[in-house]
Write an enzyme that holds these catalytic residues in place. Structure first.
Site, PDB file in Angstrom:
ATOM      1  N   GLY A  77      -5.716  -6.184 -11.588  1.00 34.05           N
ATOM      2  CA  GLY A  77      -7.012  -5.904 -10.958  1.00 34.05           C
ATOM      3  C   GLY A  77      -8.087  -5.316 -11.849  1.00 34.05           C
ATOM      4  O   GLY A  77      -9.091  -4.818 -11.349  1.00 34.05           O
ATOM      5  N   SER A  95     -13.727  -0.831 -13.419  1.00 33.82           N
ATOM      6  CA  SER A  95     -12.610  -1.002 -12.485  1.00 33.82           C
ATOM      7  C   SER A  95     -11.691   0.213 -12.473  1.00 33.82           C
ATOM      8  O   SER A  95     -11.379   0.772 -13.534  1.00 33.82           O
ATOM      9  CB  SER A  95     -11.760  -2.211 -12.902  1.00 33.82           C
ATOM     10  OG  SER A  95     -12.484  -3.398 -12.776  1.00 33.82           O
ATOM     11  N   ILE A  96     -11.229   0.565 -11.278  1.00 31.78           N
ATOM     12  CA  ILE A  96     -10.277   1.678 -11.187  1.00 31.78           C
ATOM     13  C   ILE A  96      -9.003   1.314 -11.958  1.00 31.78           C
ATOM     14  O   ILE A  96      -8.376   2.159 -12.582  1.00 31.78           O
ATOM     15  CB  ILE A  96      -9.965   2.017  -9.709  1.00 31.78           C
ATOM     16  CG1 ILE A  96     -11.259   2.390  -8.969  1.00 31.78           C
ATOM     17  CG2 ILE A  96      -8.960   3.150  -9.620  1.00 31.78           C
ATOM     18  CD1 ILE A  96     -11.084   2.655  -7.486  1.00 31.78           C
ATOM     19  N   VAL A 146      -3.607 -13.802  -6.648  1.00 33.97           N
ATOM     20  CA  VAL A 146      -2.605 -13.392  -5.654  1.00 33.97           C
ATOM     21  C   VAL A 146      -2.663 -14.200  -4.358  1.00 33.97           C
ATOM     22  O   VAL A 146      -1.853 -13.976  -3.468  1.00 33.97           O
ATOM     23  CB  VAL A 146      -2.686 -11.881  -5.342  1.00 33.97           C
ATOM     24  CG1 VAL A 146      -2.367 -11.049  -6.575  1.00 33.97           C
ATOM     25  CG2 VAL A 146      -4.031 -11.501  -4.737  1.00 33.97           C
ATOM     26  N   ILE A 202      -6.164  -4.457  -6.160  1.00 29.97           N
ATOM     27  CA  ILE A 202      -6.761  -5.732  -5.783  1.00 29.97           C
ATOM     28  C   ILE A 202      -7.255  -5.678  -4.346  1.00 29.97           C
ATOM     29  O   ILE A 202      -6.526  -5.239  -3.446  1.00 29.97           O
ATOM     30  CB  ILE A 202      -5.705  -6.852  -5.938  1.00 29.97           C
ATOM     31  CG1 ILE A 202      -5.386  -7.070  -7.421  1.00 29.97           C
ATOM     32  CG2 ILE A 202      -6.172  -8.148  -5.275  1.00 29.97           C
ATOM     33  CD1 ILE A 202      -4.234  -8.024  -7.671  1.00 29.97           C
ATOM     34  N   TYR A 234     -17.350  -0.406   6.365  1.00 34.84           N
ATOM     35  CA  TYR A 234     -16.090  -0.755   5.673  1.00 34.84           C
ATOM     36  C   TYR A 234     -15.321  -1.811   6.474  1.00 34.84           C
ATOM     37  O   TYR A 234     -14.599  -2.645   5.914  1.00 34.84           O
ATOM     38  CB  TYR A 234     -15.252   0.504   5.421  1.00 34.84           C
ATOM     39  CG  TYR A 234     -14.265   0.344   4.298  1.00 34.84           C
ATOM     40  CD1 TYR A 234     -14.687   0.042   3.003  1.00 34.84           C
ATOM     41  CD2 TYR A 234     -12.902   0.483   4.517  1.00 34.84           C
ATOM     42  CE1 TYR A 234     -13.777  -0.117   1.968  1.00 34.84           C
ATOM     43  CE2 TYR A 234     -11.983   0.338   3.487  1.00 34.84           C
ATOM     44  CZ  TYR A 234     -12.427   0.032   2.218  1.00 34.84           C
ATOM     45  OH  TYR A 234     -11.519  -0.123   1.200  1.00 34.84           O
ATOM     46  N   LYS A 255      -6.852  -2.179   4.795  1.00 34.74           N
ATOM     47  CA  LYS A 255      -6.249  -0.988   4.166  1.00 34.74           C
ATOM     48  C   LYS A 255      -5.212  -0.359   5.101  1.00 34.74           C
ATOM     49  O   LYS A 255      -4.183   0.136   4.641  1.00 34.74           O
ATOM     50  CB  LYS A 255      -7.330   0.040   3.798  1.00 34.74           C
ATOM     51  CG  LYS A 255      -8.234  -0.373   2.644  1.00 34.74           C
ATOM     52  CD  LYS A 255      -7.481  -0.698   1.373  1.00 34.74           C
ATOM     53  CE  LYS A 255      -8.398  -0.870   0.174  1.00 34.74           C
ATOM     54  NZ  LYS A 255      -7.719  -1.475  -0.978  1.00 34.74           N
ATOM     55  N   ILE A 309     -16.029   5.027  -5.582  1.00 37.28           N
ATOM     56  CA  ILE A 309     -16.369   4.929  -7.010  1.00 37.28           C
ATOM     57  C   ILE A 309     -17.212   3.669  -7.168  1.00 37.28           C
ATOM     58  O   ILE A 309     -16.884   2.624  -6.600  1.00 37.28           O
ATOM     59  CB  ILE A 309     -15.076   4.802  -7.865  1.00 37.28           C
ATOM     60  CG1 ILE A 309     -14.205   6.060  -7.702  1.00 37.28           C
ATOM     61  CG2 ILE A 309     -15.407   4.554  -9.332  1.00 37.28           C
ATOM     62  CD1 ILE A 309     -12.846   5.987  -8.399  1.00 37.28           C
TER      63      ILE A 309
END
Ligand code: NAD
Length: 256
Positions: A14, A20-21, A68, A95, A158, A165, A194
């Site tokens: 990812g 990117s985290i 994926v 991801i 969201y 999630k 973030i």
């Protein structure tokens, strides 16, 4: 017990760019001495991932494609990893994807396609990759995924990603229950907001960030480095008794 990950190999899925985290996690892993394997989706970001991977100047780093949404791509990717390194010790799943138009307005307007797409990429993919990765974790291992408080509470805009999630969070518990007997732990990090490529798609993201700065106990937003350092704790044997858990790295916002 230590936080050195020297001699261990981790798959980081990812990374899209330096914001990117996943890149924050990769840097923490690299600093702890780990060997890294990066996976990416699509030729469009391949060069950016290769450039970042090369910047680590680490021996043995691999960069492989892995979309994926394709079972075939996932099994090809892990077959290549097996051939190259044999055993892996952990995997960072970073991801997510949802249609931009479904990350604003009301959740009640979510389309069937949009719902299934978000679930497929953002949630089911963890189970699909955990199945393949666990086969390479001959010495036990640790799988870490990234979630958000929008899976626990209804956060404006969201929407469909929050439901994905919630499903990801449940998958962490079921995977932890299944894989624990093989010495494989599965945990999530619930990161505070973030500014990344994916976050840009979320409606009024700036308002979310300023609310954290004003109200979160630590009065500042989360950094990818903070998430990366928590990830290496979860990857290391310091966290050997923890599985099926979610750790909030969000300046404490979740307690409010
Ligand atoms: P990012 O855009 O840098 O990373 C998202 C990654 O998902 C990208 O590398 C993208 O290529 C990948 N991806 C999308 N579709 C894919 C597919 N079909 N196959 C393989 N990879 C695919 O954004 P990020 O914010 O670093 O996101 C990483 C994770 O962190 C996501 O799960 C996100 O929901 C989560 N998260 C982000 C925040 C935030 O505020 N940025 C907060 C909490 C959790």
């Amino acid at each position: 017990m230590s936080l050195s990950l020297a001699g261990k190999t981790y798959v980081v899925m990812g990374v899209a760019n330096k914001r990117s985290i996943a890149w924050g996690i990769a840097r923490s892993l690299h600093n702890a001495g780990a060997r890294l394997i990066f996976t990416y989706a699509g030729e469009r970001i391949e060069s950016s991932v290769r450039e970042l991977a090369n910047s680590l100047e680490a021996e043995g780093t691999l960069v492989l494609p892995c979309d994926v949404t394709s079972d075939e791509a996932i099994s090809t990717c892990f077959a290549e990893i097996k051939e190259a390194v044999g055993t892996i010790h952990g995997l960072a799943h970073c991801i997510a994807f949802a249609k931009t138009e479904e990350l604003k307005g009301e959740f009640v307007n979510t389309s069937r396609d949009g719902f299934l797409l978000a679930q497929n990429i953002s949630s089911y993919s963890l189970t699909a990759v955990a199945k393949q990765a666990s086969g390479l974790m001959a010495e036990g291992g640790s799988i870490v995924t990234l979630t958000y408080i929008g899976g626990e509470r209804a956060i404006p805009n969201y929407n469909v990603m929050g439901v994905a999630k919630a499903s990801l969070d449940a998958s962490v518990r079921y995977l932890a229950a299944d894989l624990g007997k093989h010495g494989i732990r599965v945990n999530s990090i619930s990161a505070g907001p973030i500014r990344t490529l994916s976050a840009k798609a979320i409606g009024e993201f700036n308002l979310i960030l300023s609310e954290i700065e004003e109200r979160a106990p630590l009065r500042r937003t989360t950094t990818p480095e903070e998430v990366g350092d928590t990830a290496i704790f979860l990857f290391s044997d310091l966290s050997r008794g923890i599985t099926g858990e979610n750790i909030h790295v969000d300046s404490g916002f979740h307690i409010l």
